[in-house]
Design a protein around this motif. Sequence first.
Motif, PDB file in Angstrom:
ATOM      1  N   GLN A   1       0.833  -1.202   0.000  1.00 21.10           N
ATOM      2  CA  GLN A   1       0.000   0.000   0.000  1.00 21.10           C
ATOM      3  C   GLN A   1       0.873   1.259   0.000  1.00 21.10           C
ATOM      4  O   GLN A   1       0.597   2.220  -0.723  1.00 21.10           O
TER       5      GLN A   1
ATOM      6  N   THR B   1      -6.401  -4.287  -7.468  1.00 20.93           N
ATOM      7  CA  THR B   1      -7.761  -3.827  -7.174  1.00 20.93           C
ATOM      8  C   THR B   1      -8.016  -3.855  -5.670  1.00 20.93           C
ATOM      9  O   THR B   1      -8.548  -2.890  -5.105  1.00 20.93           O
ATOM     10  N   GLY B   2      -7.606  -4.930  -5.005  1.00 18.10           N
ATOM     11  CA  GLY B   2      -7.780  -5.023  -3.555  1.00 18.10           C
ATOM     12  C   GLY B   2      -6.998  -3.962  -2.807  1.00 18.10           C
ATOM     13  O   GLY B   2      -7.500  -3.367  -1.845  1.00 18.10           O
TER      14      GLY B   2
ATOM     15  N   ASP C   1      -8.770  -0.658  -3.377  1.00 18.63           N
ATOM     16  CA  ASP C   1     -10.018  -0.634  -2.597  1.00 18.63           C
ATOM     17  C   ASP C   1      -9.743  -0.239  -1.149  1.00 18.63           C
ATOM     18  O   ASP C   1     -10.449   0.603  -0.574  1.00 18.63           O
ATOM     19  N   ARG C   2      -8.701  -0.834  -0.542  1.00 18.93           N
ATOM     20  CA  ARG C   2      -8.386  -0.540   0.858  1.00 18.93           C
ATOM     21  C   ARG C   2      -7.869   0.894   1.025  1.00 18.93           C
ATOM     22  O   ARG C   2      -8.207   1.568   2.002  1.00 18.93           O
TER      23      ARG C   2
ATOM     24  N   GLU D   1      -8.626   3.405  -0.955  1.00 18.82           N
ATOM     25  CA  GLU D   1      -9.773   4.287  -1.225  1.00 18.82           C
ATOM     26  C   GLU D   1     -10.688   4.361   0.005  1.00 18.82           C
ATOM     27  O   GLU D   1     -11.200   5.433   0.337  1.00 18.82           O
ATOM     28  N   LYS D   2     -10.853   3.235   0.689  1.00 17.86           N
ATOM     29  CA  LYS D   2     -11.690   3.191   1.895  1.00 17.86           C
ATOM     30  C   LYS D   2     -11.147   4.135   2.964  1.00 17.86           C
ATOM     31  O   LYS D   2     -11.907   4.729   3.731  1.00 17.86           O
TER      32      LYS D   2
ATOM     33  N   ARG E   1      -8.230   8.167  -4.841  1.00 19.76           N
ATOM     34  CA  ARG E   1      -9.557   8.198  -5.469  1.00 19.76           C
ATOM     35  C   ARG E   1      -9.416   7.696  -6.900  1.00 19.76           C
ATOM     36  O   ARG E   1      -8.376   7.878  -7.533  1.00 19.76           O
ATOM     37  N   ARG E   2     -10.449   7.045  -7.374  1.00 19.13           N
ATOM     38  CA  ARG E   2     -10.505   6.621  -8.768  1.00 19.13           C
ATOM     39  C   ARG E   2     -11.165   7.735  -9.557  1.00 19.13           C
ATOM     40  O   ARG E   2     -12.110   8.361  -9.094  1.00 19.13           O
TER      41      ARG E   2
END
Length: 144
Positions: free
Chosen positions: A40, A69-70, A73-74, A76-77, A82-83
């Motif tokens: 990350q 992707t995972g 996702d983490r 972004e959470k 941001r996408r």
Amino acid sequence: MAGTPRTDTEQLMELLSQSLSAYYGEFTIAAASENLTASQGKVLTVLRRGPAAMRCLASTLTCDASNMTGIIDRLEKRALVRREPSASDRRVKNVALTAEGERVTDAIRAKMHATRDGLDRLSDEERDSLHALLERVFITPPAS
């Protein structure tokens, strides 16, 4: 200097290995202090250069797209990335750092004291030389 043995490629590769191990060990600890995995943290560092497509991130970090992707996702959470749609291809999603992502990336680098101390010991000339050499070895493609 006459009589001084030249450093061969194997010796340089070993020194690079030791240097990178020390750097990434320190990086991993600094990322963990921000509650991030090393992967990350690496994504945030890559995004510091600017937004990137998911496929490009996966390629840069040499991991599978589904794993990326995972990771995204983490991140972004936690509002660190941001996408956003690509300007050139609406099917592609780019990933960009948020202001909080930039803050966390800066915090990770600030905690890398051994790396910073080592680089701070270099003179301006030595820094310029190291920069040029690293760029030449790892960034600049060979001439065709």
